[in-house]
Design a protein around this motif. Structure first.
Motif, PDB file in Angstrom:
ATOM      1  N   TRP A 124       4.486  -3.342   8.799  1.00 49.26           N
ATOM      2  CA  TRP A 124       4.023  -4.647   8.326  1.00 49.26           C
ATOM      3  C   TRP A 124       4.607  -5.796   9.143  1.00 49.26           C
ATOM      4  O   TRP A 124       3.988  -6.837   9.288  1.00 49.26           O
ATOM      5  CB  TRP A 124       4.339  -4.801   6.843  1.00 49.26           C
TER       6      TRP A 124
ATOM      7  N   GLY B 288      -1.746  -0.454   9.564  1.00 48.99           N
ATOM      8  CA  GLY B 288      -1.274  -1.515   8.670  1.00 48.99           C
ATOM      9  C   GLY B 288      -1.797  -1.413   7.254  1.00 48.99           C
ATOM     10  O   GLY B 288      -1.237  -2.027   6.341  1.00 48.99           O
TER      11      GLY B 288
ATOM     12  N   THR C 197      10.072  -7.874   6.646  1.00 51.65           N
ATOM     13  CA  THR C 197       8.989  -7.894   7.635  1.00 51.65           C
ATOM     14  C   THR C 197       9.042  -9.103   8.565  1.00 51.65           C
ATOM     15  O   THR C 197       8.704  -8.963   9.755  1.00 51.65           O
ATOM     16  CB  THR C 197       7.618  -7.820   6.943  1.00 51.65           C
TER      17      THR C 197
END
Length: 311
Positions: A36, A246, A273
């Motif tokens: 991510w 993703g 992230t």
């Protein structure tokens, strides 16, 4: 495409088996963060010709179809009761549709640092939503870890936080991002509910993605947005990366993580992230690390240790 779908699903199944060990949990946790964190750069490669709402719809439509084909070929597509179908639809509208609309809209006005700061509140909103809707216990160490991590994110993006002003549209944009964060938290709670009902997480995500992409296509038609696709290698490459890696992989890992460690601790991924995104930016976009960013990194990692230390 069909062969590739089966290969991807078999690889993910092996990862899910590995996940059942304590070491595997940390492995999947780290892999999800890395994936991510890299999607921010992939999303930037999609900006331009195709409207963001349509690109998001493409992303989850491709992901959902690939998983549907893979599950059908492997014979692992199961029948799900209508009572549970409603929750899959809700998961799709919250986790794969609504939250993206609000956050993308806010991103058009806010710098990425402030968006990350608002989204990092998901550690807290997940904990509150878990308490309200699933009667999960409030955890002081998860709450403290979230506040420590948010302080770290604020330090990392000090220039952007300092430039925030109530005199322009920034406040409205921040509110939109907060709504998106709350919707994502509610989606996490619905996903946790589906895991508690022992529904297959990969199929839940697949159906949620198809519901979410369908609602986004419908919204695009209502808004008069052209449903097009850019046939460039950059757009298509980023689209398939966002869809297969993703979305298919990362969301399966994440939803499984919610079932294993709970939505509160799983939500800490929202704090980690941006760090991966900054590392990628330093490599490809000449981002310069500062003492503030380094101190913020220490706080975020320290908060993560607090959140996960009882695992």
């Amino acid at each position: 495409m069909l062969i590739h779908a089966c290969i991807i699903l078999r690889a993910l199944r092996l990862c899910a088996i590995t996940f059942m060990t304590a070491t595997g949990k940390w492995f999947i946790y780290v892999v999800t963060v890395l994936i991510w964190g890299s999607t921010w750069y992939a999303i930037e490669l999609q900006l331009g010709v195709v409207h963001p709402v349509v690109s998001i719809a493409h992303r989850f439509a491709v992901a959902g179809v690939v998983v549907l084909v893979g599950l059908s070929i492997s014979g692992r597509l199961v029948r799900i009761r209508w009572r549970d179908q409603r929750f899959l639809m809700l998961q799709g509208l919250l986790l794969f549709s609504g939250n993206y609309i609000f956050i993308y809209t806010g991103t058009q006005t806010l710098p990425s640092g402030l968006v990350s700061l608002v989204f990092s509140m998901m550690v807290i909103t997940n904990m509150v939503a878990g308490r309200i809707f699933m009667n999960l216990p409030l955890s002081w160490y998860v709450g403290v870890s979230g506040l420590v991590g948010m302080a770290g994110i604020a330090l990392i993006f000090t220039p952007e936080v300092a430039s925030f002003s109530l005199a322009d549209e920034s406040l409205n944009a921040m509110f939109l991002c907060f709504i998106g964060t709350c919707l994502a938290s509610l989606g996490n709670i619905v996903a946790a509910r589906n895991m508690r009902e022992r529904l297959p997480p990969l199929q839940c995500n697949m159906m949620g993605m198809l519901y979410g992409s369908g609602s986004l296509y419908l919204l695009s038609l209502v808004m008069g947005l052209p449903i097009t696709i850019e046939w460039s290698s950059q757009y298509l490459g980023s689209l398939f990366y966002l869809s297969l890696i993703g979305s298919v992989a990362a969301f399966w890992f994440y939803v499984t993580l919610i079932g294993e460690v709970g939505p509160s601790r799983a939500g800490y991924i929202a704090l980690l992230t941006p760090l991966v995104a900054l590392v990628i930016s330093a490599v490809f976009e000449d981002y310069q690390w500062t003492w503030y960013a380094t101190a913020g990194l220490v706080l975020v990692l320290g908060g993560n240790f607090i959140a996960m230390r009882r695992d």
